[in-house]
Motif scaffolding. Structure first.
Motif, short mmCIF file in Angstrom:
data_model
loop_
_atom_site.label_atom_id
_atom_site.label_comp_id
_atom_site.label_asym_id
_atom_site.label_seq_id
_atom_site.Cartn_x
_atom_site.Cartn_y
_atom_site.Cartn_z
N LEU A 377 0.83 -1.20 0.00
CA LEU A 377 0.00 0.00 0.00
C LEU A 377 0.86 1.25 0.00
N GLU A 378 1.91 1.27 0.83
CA GLU A 378 2.79 2.44 0.91
C GLU A 378 3.59 2.63 -0.38
N ASP A 565 -5.78 2.42 9.38
CA ASP A 565 -5.76 1.89 8.00
C ASP A 565 -4.33 1.80 7.47
N ASP A 566 -3.47 2.70 7.93
CA ASP A 566 -2.07 2.67 7.54
C ASP A 566 -1.23 3.13 8.73
N ARG A 567 0.08 3.16 8.53
CA ARG A 567 0.95 3.47 9.66
C ARG A 567 0.73 4.89 10.17
N ARG A 568 0.54 5.83 9.27
CA ARG A 568 0.34 7.20 9.72
C ARG A 568 -0.89 7.32 10.61
N GLN A 605 8.25 14.18 10.40
CA GLN A 605 9.25 13.78 9.41
C GLN A 605 8.64 12.81 8.40
N ASN A 606 8.63 11.52 8.76
CA ASN A 606 8.04 10.50 7.88
C ASN A 606 7.86 9.22 8.69
N VAL A 607 6.64 8.78 8.85
CA VAL A 607 6.39 7.60 9.69
C VAL A 607 6.93 6.31 9.07
N MET A 608 7.27 6.35 7.78
CA MET A 608 7.83 5.17 7.13
C MET A 608 9.36 5.16 7.22
N LEU A 822 14.20 7.37 3.05
CA LEU A 822 13.72 6.91 4.36
C LEU A 822 14.83 6.61 5.36
N GLU A 823 16.10 6.74 4.93
CA GLU A 823 17.19 6.57 5.90
C GLU A 823 17.22 7.79 6.83
#
Length: 958
Positions: A377-378, A565-568, A605-608, A822-823
């Motif tokens: 999904l991501e 529904d998703d990580r965020r 920042q970014n949850v992924m 994503l690093e």
């Protein structure tokens, strides 16, 4: 039971009918577990969960085991589950769960089995701690004719011991971490360097070793030594000393340092778990690509002491104990991923992954679900948004997850896994290495339960099936119906989940025992709270009962979970849970604010993102720098100085100056109250800065707002859980007159945006229009002048709030960031051990002490020596240097060497009673004579310095 159900009514993990005996299908009814009679031999949230699930399964005859240590050593720490289980005939007591020595452990095993037999229990559930991975315990249960609700003894031996598991992994083509898994065998071979010498020793010691093994000349010396060692464990004797083992470990570490220059080494006791029994050495070699022999020798010299520590920590330092220690390459930039496994001995199924990289002291803090469906999904969303680097990084993660799941099932089948276990790996970009298997259910198992459920289908009728959503339920099913259970199908449940471990730790995440919880806010909608029943009200009065956070075990108080529904979505809901959680008590320290700041850092920042296991300490160091800078600002002084600035600016126009002064007075508390809260807690400030990283810019050393500061202010009140609420105390929310002013301003700007056809994000364009003297948007001159004056009034003083962003600029806060792939980029200076230690003291200043005393930095259990039989760290009359270890403080199963804060001489040891004495934070341990006289700082000078620093900050925003 009704009160409990109401209290946790929003928890989707509990309170459903699990009684298969009520099913209409004969096949489903055949899997009923209502006749199971388990004794629950564990503590914490898992004990309460087992009680709840068993009741839902219709299991009425279950009992629990209590450690007397809970209630005797730590008053008011008695198991809160007893508010539910009031039948005293089902509550059984032992001095402690696993014993303090090998002899006590054997005694306790026999005692537990006797309790089970004498009280009609047919099975034992050991949860995720204490004896859950003790193959001797499991074997004794099986020999007694009882069921063990967990992996059998054979699986425990094959997979639970880290050295055996690593050898099995190699045999079934599972990627493993480079290292040595047989240092005890090598130690024995060093002592008896030939086959003849080994065989002579076997005869001399009277060891029972299979003659076929002794005659097999194809076995290497090390393989033969391994078999001989197992015979020595059976007999309960040592074939080498700990000193000889330590010398061998030092030798092997030196060789690994030569083979892997620039790397560190991890020592792991084979019986360790939960972060215990592990140490890392070689920090001094990290930056040296070609270390000299002297460098290597110095780094390896730490190995003996660390080996003793890991053996002591897992209680494997007794005579006849298996003292094997894994010596592994420490993969530096790694993530910690694990796969949930379930099996019945013939089939094995993987249930997705969990990322547990956010950890400290080898203890996990935040765990998130990782599933193939979620990653797919991501990837789709990233491609749609044109985020090519992010999509590529997620595609790599998906491939690694698929390989880990395949390997985990292969490994589980090889060891005959017949219950729940966890396959743990370290992940380095597109590579992964098998680390260990935890032959038990994990603390974070609910993360998996939220994303997958299990469908067991009748092999003869695909329409005949039942669903299992609890791993504790699945373990009970396997214990009762192991061979008959068909391999289930995993079905997606919710899209993503996340768990925060609420721990009794201070602001620097060091364990903090002995606090008392006096009140805990009720769970909000969608919150999943596993708290051991601490929040259960008194069944008679309905009131909250105080709870003492015991220091005898780990630091965990509760597990807080959310799903989405998703990580965020799951992160956003967790942020809401943390924001609304209120814990009050006496001498109580928790990591609640740390979690709130961290979760919002990722949301900003970014949850992924892909943080590594080295994320938390430098992050805390950065948070320490925030606090260091925040302490330089005096908000009241800044406000008064700002008023003087505008008075001087408008000095030629008394009417304007008076109006400005009155306007600032009306806005004073609106601006300063949230500022003081943020400046007072660096964890809150960290999360807030991350969320607002696009709200401002620094141009030519000056602050420029990119968003409407009043919108940011409203969001800040919400972030701090201070939004207006007439039902809450005024001290906890925005004051009513401030709220009226803020809402009026926001309404004013909303009407202007509508008039100009602008959206909420176009503040700069709106501001540029308002700077025009000529009327805009069709307004007449009079109205336009009034609008501009109102705008000036609403804008006036907002510069003060902007001082918070200057802290980010001063600390280079945003250099610690998530990249497009994503690093996570961590500035190198944040890895400096000296800076880390300094910022730890900033976050948690040492307790107040006299110049001639050394006190404990926290509460816990005091030990004067490193291990029984060893000399004390220091004696009366001894001189000590700054940084020299003076004693050990055991806090929640973590052994902390306490270094001397300065150099001096011990005049008197103040602790009475010797080792194992419980001490409180700030308690004097030694009377000393310091080498140097301490000079006190003049408070007035500190105040002057703070005002000067505040002035510098203010100058950057005005």
């Amino acid at each position: 039971m009704a009160q409990t159900t109401d209290y946790y009514a929003n928890n989707p993990l509990i309170h459903r009918d699990r009684r298969l005996g009520n099913a209409s299908s004969e096949w489903v009814r055949s899997f009923s577990c209502e006749n199971l009679k388990p004794l629950i031999v564990c503590r914490g949230p898992i004990r309460l969960e087992a009680m709840t699930v068993y009741e839902e399964m219709g299991i009425s005859h279950y009992g629990i085991l209590l450690s007397e240590k809970d209630s005797i050593v730590y008053p008011d720490a008695l198991s809160p589950e007893l508010k539910r289980l009031t039948d005293t005939s089902r509550v059984h007591r032992v001095p402690d769960y696993s014993g303090a020595s090998k002899e006590e452990r054997v005694e306790r095993i026999n005692q537990i089995i006797s309790i089970a037999r004498d009280n009609g229990y047919d099975s034992i559930f050991a949860g995720y701690g204490f004896m859950a991975e003790d193959d001797e315990f499991v074997a004794a249960i099986e020999d007694a004719g009882l069921k063990f609700i967990g992996p059998c003894a054979a699986t425990q031996r094959a997979a639970g011991k880290k050295d055996e598991a690593k050898r099995t992994a190699l045999q079934v083509n599972v990627s493993v971490t480079p290292g040595i898994d047989n240092v005890t065998a090598r130690t024995l071979v060093s002592k008896y360097p030939s086959r003849e010498a080994l065989l002579s020793m076997v005869k001399a010691e009277g060891l029972t070793v299979d003659q076929k093994v002794l005659d097999d000349e194809k076995l290497s010396l090390e393989e033969l030594a391994d078999r001989i060692l197992f015979a020595s464990y059976e007999k309960g004797i040592d074939l080498f000393s700990i000193d000889e083992l330590c010398a061998q470990v030092e030798k092997e570490c030196a060789e690994m340092f030569r083979n892997y220059p620039g790397a560190r080494i991890r020592l792991k006791a084979i019986g360790g778990g939960g972060g215990k029994g592990q140490r890392i050495l070689g920090a001094s070699l990290l930056t040296k690509k070609n270390p000299s022999d002297a460098d290597i020798k110095k780094a390896a010299a730490d190995a003996p002491e660390l080996t003793r520590e890991v053996l002591l920590e897992v209680k494997a330092n007794g005579v006849g104990d298996n003292k094997n220690v894994l010596i592994e390459l420490n993969i530096e930039q790694t993530r910690h991923n694990e796969i949930q496994l379930l099996g019945n001995g013939s089939w094995c199924i993987a249930l997705g992954g969990r990322d547990c990289s956010l950890q400290m002291h080898e203890q996990k803090l935040l765990e998130v679900s990782v599933t193939q469906e979620g990653l797919a999904l991501e990837i789709e969303k990233a491609r749609k948004d044109g985020l090519k680097d992010q999509a590529a990084a997620l595609e790599t993660d998906l491939k690694v997850l698929q390989r880990m799941e395949e390997e985990s099932e292969r490994f589980g089948t090889a060891v005959g896994l017949d219950s729940a276990s966890t396959f743990e790996c370290i992940v380095d970009r597109d590579r992964h290495y098998f680390m260990e298997v935890n032959t038990r259910i994990q603390v974070e198992h609910r993360v998996t339960e939220l994303v997958y459920k299990l469908k067991f289908t009748n092999p003869e009728d695909k329409d005949d099936f039942f669903i299992v959503e609890s791993l504790v339920e699945a373990m009970a099913l396997l214990a009762e119906h192991k061979d008959r259970l068909p391999r289930p199908e995993r079905l997606p449940r919710f899209g993503a989940s996340v768990e925060a471990r609420l721990n009794a730790t201070d602001c620097s995440l060091s364990p903090s025992a002995g606090g008392v919880i006096r009140n805990w806010s009720k769970p909000i909608e969608g919150e999943i709270r596993d708290d051991q029943g601490i929040c259960f009200p008194n069944p008679d009065t309905g009131l909250f009962m105080r709870y003492n956070v015991s220091g005898a075990y780990d630091s965990n108080i509760a597990l807080l979970l959310t799903k989405g529904d998703d990580r965020r979505a799951s992160y956003e809901h967790l942020a809401k849970v943390l924001r609304n959680t209120v814990l009050r008590g006496t001498n109580l320290a928790t990591n609640l604010e740390f979690h709130y700041g961290l979760v919002n850092w990722f949301l900003g920042q970014n949850v992924m993102a892909k943080p590594t296991t080295r994320f938390v300490v430098p992050y805390l160091t950065l948070v320490g720098r925030l606090k260091e800078e925040a302490q330089k600002i005096d908000v009241v002084y800044a406000f008064i100085s700002m008023k003087k600035h505008f008075a001087k600016l408008y000095g030629g126009d008394k009417e304007t100056a008076k109006a400005a002064s009155e306007t600032l007075d009306r806005k004073g508390t609106l601006l300063t109250r949230p500022m003081e809260v943020l400046l007072g807690d660096p964890h809150l400030l960290s999360g807030w800065l991350s969320l607002n990283r696009r709200s401002f810019a620094i141009e030519n050393g000056k602050l420029v707002w990119l968003r409407n500061p009043l919108v940011v202010l409203e969001e800040t009140y919400a972030y701090l859980n201070m939004s207006y609420d007439a039902t809450r105390p005024a001290a906890e929310v925005i004051w009513s007159h401030d709220n009226e002013l803020l809402q009026g301003a926001l309404k004013f700007y909303a009407q202007l945006r509508e008039a100009f056809g602008l959206d909420k994000g176009e503040f700069i364009k709106l501001r540029e229009l308002l700077e025009q003297e000529e009327p805009q948007g069709g307004y007449d001159q009079k109205t336009w002048t009034a609008i501009r004056e109102a705008h000036c009034g609403y804008e006036l003083g907002n510069e003060l709030f902007g001082m918070l962003f200057m802290i980010a600029s001063k600390t280079d806060f945003f250099d610690f960031r998530v990249e497009d792939d994503l690093e996570v980029t961590i500035p190198e200076y944040l890895h400096d051990p000296e800076l880390q230690a300094a910022m730890k003291k900033v976050l948690v200043p040492p307790p107040a002490t006299k110049a001639d005393e050394i006190v404990t930095p926290g509460g816990g259990m005091y030990y004067a020596q490193e291990a029984p039989g060893m000399p004390p760290f220091i004696k009366e009359g001894d001189h000590f240097e700054a940084g020299q270890p003076l004693f050990i403080l055991e806090v929640m199963k973590m052994f902390n060497k306490i270094p001397a804060p300065f150099a001096g001489t011990v005049d008197k040891i103040l602790i009475e009673g010797g080792d194992g004495v419980i001490v409180q934070k700030g308690q004097p341990i030694f009377k000393v004579t310091p080498d140097e006289k301490f000079v006190e700082v003049d408070p007035k000078e500190l105040a002057r310095e703070k005002r000067a620093q505040t002035g510098e900050y203010l100058a950057a925003v005005l």
